[in-house]
Design an enzyme around this catalytic site. Structure first.
Site, PDB file in Angstrom:
ATOM      1  CG  LEU A  34      -2.026  -1.031   1.277  1.00 59.21           C
ATOM      2  CD1 LEU A  34      -2.607  -1.111   2.683  1.00 59.21           C
ATOM      3  CD2 LEU A  34      -3.112  -0.685   0.264  1.00 59.21           C
ATOM      4  N   GLY A  36       2.460   4.296   1.470  1.00 59.82           N
ATOM      5  CA  GLY A  36       2.844   4.539   2.858  1.00 59.82           C
ATOM      6  C   GLY A  36       3.334   3.313   3.594  1.00 59.82           C
ATOM      7  CE  LYS A  39       4.852   0.804  -2.783  1.00 61.40           C
ATOM      8  NZ  LYS A  39       3.974   1.454  -1.770  1.00 61.40           N
ATOM      9  CB  SER A 107       2.190  -3.304  -8.744  1.00 62.13           C
ATOM     10  OG  SER A 107       3.128  -3.492  -7.707  1.00 62.13           O
TER      11      SER A 107
END
Length: 200
Positions: A34, A36, A39, A107
């Site tokens: 998600l 935040g 990543k 994605s």
């Protein structure tokens, strides 16, 4: 094929030669989760540490592709699919040059990530940055969730557009239980034998 254009693939530097020169294998590490979830932060930490080891490493994320390569795309599902498709093609080229590519993209659907896996092939390694929606909203450093809740942003993943978690990722990183450095360490430790990375 035009009369004066001849294939020269056999004359090009081969991937095996590039990897030998780099001292490690190429690969595409696809960080999904998600907005935040962490990543980009984790990818940046891994990139820095591997770069300092002499690894040929490159991060691709929204910040460095949305303004150029994919500047003409919006955030509809179709545009997200095209965004990811283009990134996958670029990542494949990097991997073919012997680079370790860290791709940081929401994605959100399994179909989108399956397209990436098909394009990239055996070099594809999916990493789930596993952060609950509540934690992502609590962080909300860009204020995006608040705007989505207020109806100012439409089709926002996790609010009015779905996120489908990977069922069987190469690595699952539950960030509520890990610091950024711990998550980066786990990812590097998983990648080191797989891509024959140099040890610290």
């Amino acid at each position: 094929m035009a009369e004066h254009i001849h294939p020269i693939h056999e004359q090009l530097v081969q991937r095996s030669e590039r990897e030998a020169a780099n001292g490690h294998r190429g690969g595409v590490v696809w960080l999904t989760g998600l907005s935040g979830s962490g990543k980009s932060t984790i990818a940046a930490a891994v990139e820095r540490r591997l770069f300092e080891r002499g690894v040929f490493v490159q991060v691709l994320d929204g910040d460095n592709v949305r303004n150029g390569l994919n500047g003409n795309l919006g955030f509809s599902l179709a545009d997200r699919q095209e965004n990811v498709r283009r990134v996958a093609e670029v990542a494949k080229l990097f991997a073919g040059a012997g680079a370790l590519v860290l791709c940081s993209f929401v994605s959100p659907t399994r179909d989108i990530r399956a397209t990436v896996a098909e394009i990239v092939g055996d070099d594809y390694l999916e990493v789930y940055i596993n952060t609950p929606l509540e934690e992502c909203e609590r962080r909300d450093v860009k204020g995006l969730y608040a705007k989505a809740r207020a109806g100012e942003i439409k089709q926002f993943t996790g609010i009015d557009s779905p996120y489908e978690a990977p069922p069987d990722p190469f690595l699952d990183l539950p960030t509520t239980d890990l610091t950024v450095e711990q998550a980066a360490t786990q990812l590097i430790e998983a990648l080191t034998p797989r891509l024959q990375l140099p040890h610290a």
